[in-house]
Scaffold this motif. Sequence first.
Motif, PDB file in Angstrom:
ATOM      1  N   ILE A  52       0.896  -1.208   0.235  1.00 21.09           N
ATOM      2  CA  ILE A  52       0.102  -0.099   0.041  1.00 21.09           C
ATOM      3  C   ILE A  52       0.940   1.513  -0.056  1.00 21.09           C
ATOM      4  CG2 ILE A  52      -1.862   1.352   1.170  1.00 21.09           C
ATOM      5  CD1 ILE A  52      -2.836  -1.390   0.523  1.00 21.09           C
ATOM      6  N   SER A  53       1.077   1.711  -1.149  1.00 22.17           N
ATOM      7  CA  SER A  53       1.934   3.125  -1.062  1.00 22.17           C
ATOM      8  C   SER A  53       1.478   4.240  -0.536  1.00 22.17           C
ATOM      9  CB  SER A  53       2.323   3.270  -2.859  1.00 22.17           C
ATOM     10  OG  SER A  53       1.140   4.102  -3.447  1.00 22.17           O
ATOM     11  N   GLU A  54       2.585   5.240  -0.620  1.00 24.52           N
ATOM     12  CA  GLU A  54       2.278   6.503   0.006  1.00 24.52           C
ATOM     13  C   GLU A  54       0.991   7.391  -0.469  1.00 24.52           C
ATOM     14  OE1 GLU A  54       4.522  10.711   0.799  1.00 24.52           O
ATOM     15  OE2 GLU A  54       5.641   9.048   0.203  1.00 24.52           O
ATOM     16  N   SER A  55       0.619   6.959  -1.666  1.00 27.40           N
ATOM     17  CA  SER A  55      -0.383   7.872  -2.220  1.00 27.40           C
ATOM     18  C   SER A  55      -1.693   7.069  -2.166  1.00 27.40           C
ATOM     19  CB  SER A  55      -0.054   8.047  -3.875  1.00 27.40           C
ATOM     20  OG  SER A  55       0.159   6.737  -4.388  1.00 27.40           O
ATOM     21  N   ALA A  56      -1.492   5.847  -1.704  1.00 21.67           N
ATOM     22  CA  ALA A  56      -2.739   4.737  -1.584  1.00 21.67           C
ATOM     23  C   ALA A  56      -3.681   4.959  -0.510  1.00 21.67           C
ATOM     24  CB  ALA A  56      -2.466   3.450  -2.062  1.00 21.67           C
ATOM     25  N   SER A  57      -4.931   4.656  -0.502  1.00 18.63           N
ATOM     26  CA  SER A  57      -5.854   4.338   0.799  1.00 18.63           C
ATOM     27  C   SER A  57      -6.702   3.026   0.486  1.00 18.63           C
ATOM     28  CB  SER A  57      -6.640   5.725   0.866  1.00 18.63           C
ATOM     29  OG  SER A  57      -7.549   5.679  -0.198  1.00 18.63           O
ATOM     30  N   ALA A  58      -6.925   2.266   1.356  1.00 15.47           N
ATOM     31  CA  ALA A  58      -7.832   1.089   1.400  1.00 15.47           C
ATOM     32  C   ALA A  58      -8.819   1.266   2.831  1.00 15.47           C
ATOM     33  CB  ALA A  58      -6.759   0.030   1.700  1.00 15.47           C
ATOM     34  N   SER A  59      -9.878   1.118   2.375  1.00 18.87           N
ATOM     35  CA  SER A  59     -11.087   0.778   3.412  1.00 18.87           C
ATOM     36  C   SER A  59     -11.443  -0.422   3.598  1.00 18.87           C
ATOM     37  CB  SER A  59     -12.065   1.942   3.183  1.00 18.87           C
ATOM     38  OG  SER A  59     -11.679   3.295   3.227  1.00 18.87           O
ATOM     39  N   GLY A  60     -11.051  -1.463   4.291  1.00 26.32           N
ATOM     40  CA  GLY A  60     -11.648  -2.706   4.523  1.00 26.32           C
ATOM     41  C   GLY A  60     -10.660  -3.512   5.360  1.00 26.32           C
ATOM     42  N   GLU A  61     -11.011  -4.842   5.339  1.00 29.83           N
ATOM     43  CA  GLU A  61     -10.086  -5.711   5.720  1.00 29.83           C
ATOM     44  C   GLU A  61      -8.795  -6.266   4.809  1.00 29.83           C
ATOM     45  OE1 GLU A  61     -11.168  -9.131   7.658  1.00 29.83           O
ATOM     46  OE2 GLU A  61     -13.164  -8.342   8.487  1.00 29.83           O
ATOM     47  N   ILE A  62      -7.626  -6.270   5.360  1.00 28.66           N
ATOM     48  CA  ILE A  62      -6.648  -6.611   4.477  1.00 28.66           C
ATOM     49  C   ILE A  62      -6.078  -7.858   5.044  1.00 28.66           C
ATOM     50  CG2 ILE A  62      -4.228  -6.068   4.112  1.00 28.66           C
ATOM     51  CD1 ILE A  62      -4.976  -3.168   3.786  1.00 28.66           C
ATOM     52  N   HIS A  63      -5.624  -8.908   4.073  1.00 25.50           N
ATOM     53  CA  HIS A  63      -5.039 -10.340   4.386  1.00 25.50           C
ATOM     54  C   HIS A  63      -4.392 -10.606   3.199  1.00 25.50           C
ATOM     55  CE1 HIS A  63      -8.696 -11.431   7.239  1.00 25.50           C
ATOM     56  NE2 HIS A  63      -9.408 -10.527   6.459  1.00 25.50           N
ATOM     57  N   ALA A  64      -2.891 -10.723   3.837  1.00 25.24           N
ATOM     58  CA  ALA A  64      -1.888 -11.286   3.158  1.00 25.24           C
ATOM     59  C   ALA A  64      -0.761 -11.704   4.039  1.00 25.24           C
ATOM     60  CB  ALA A  64      -1.218 -10.187   2.222  1.00 25.24           C
ATOM     61  N   ASP A  65       0.408 -12.528   3.266  1.00 30.30           N
ATOM     62  CA  ASP A  65       1.374 -12.921   4.006  1.00 30.30           C
ATOM     63  C   ASP A  65       2.263 -11.912   4.485  1.00 30.30           C
ATOM     64  OD1 ASP A  65       0.466 -15.718   3.894  1.00 30.30           O
ATOM     65  OD2 ASP A  65       1.589 -15.830   1.872  1.00 30.30           O
ATOM     66  N   HIS A  66       2.832 -11.031   3.598  1.00 38.07           N
ATOM     67  CA  HIS A  66       3.705  -9.771   3.759  1.00 38.07           C
ATOM     68  C   HIS A  66       3.017  -8.730   3.423  1.00 38.07           C
ATOM     69  CE1 HIS A  66       8.244  -8.520   2.918  1.00 38.07           C
ATOM     70  NE2 HIS A  66       7.294  -7.600   3.687  1.00 38.07           N
ATOM     71  N   VAL A  67       2.877  -7.691   4.184  1.00 34.32           N
ATOM     72  CA  VAL A  67       1.954  -6.658   3.836  1.00 34.32           C
ATOM     73  C   VAL A  67       2.993  -5.308   4.245  1.00 34.32           C
ATOM     74  CG1 VAL A  67       0.159  -5.061   4.577  1.00 34.32           C
ATOM     75  CG2 VAL A  67      -0.023  -7.560   4.606  1.00 34.32           C
ATOM     76  N   ILE A  68       3.278  -4.625   3.300  1.00 29.83           N
ATOM     77  CA  ILE A  68       3.892  -3.321   3.368  1.00 29.83           C
ATOM     78  C   ILE A  68       3.043  -2.041   3.296  1.00 29.83           C
ATOM     79  CG2 ILE A  68       5.837  -1.961   2.577  1.00 29.83           C
ATOM     80  CD1 ILE A  68       7.086  -4.636   1.439  1.00 29.83           C
ATOM     81  N   ILE A  69       3.038  -1.283   4.350  1.00 34.10           N
ATOM     82  CA  ILE A  69       1.879  -0.018   4.250  1.00 34.10           C
ATOM     83  C   ILE A  69       2.883   1.319   4.398  1.00 34.10           C
ATOM     84  CG2 ILE A  69      -0.005   0.934   5.186  1.00 34.10           C
ATOM     85  CD1 ILE A  69      -0.978  -1.971   6.254  1.00 34.10           C
TER      86      ILE A  69
END
Length: 131
Positions: A52-69
Amino acid sequence: MFGKKKQPPIKSLIAQGSRIEGNFTFTDGLRVDGEVVGDIHANPQGASILVISESASASGEIHADHVIINGTVRGPVHAFELLELQPKARIEGDVHYKALEMHQGAVISGQLRPMGEGEEKPTLKLAANNG
């Protein structure tokens, strides 16, 4: 320590200026530069990485092995291997992780909930400030 496994390739991109409404499932790797309104789930078969890059936004659940925010997430985050929080990360929700790397400046408005087997303590790593 964290780099023992080969990372899957990032094959999908949600570009800056794009907006997706609804749940999103991906395989291997996904980079989000735009906006996602809905849950983001990695396919449970095989390793996964979500950025999830600096310019990004996410509203909801996140499920992954390796997550970079390094952007904004509103909702719970589930990192089954490693969660990396970059300096501009903003999370509004509970964070579930096996290992956590958090840079100075990252903000979590929620609870930290380690995923562990039994009573073992999760791995925490303080990120070095590279000035």
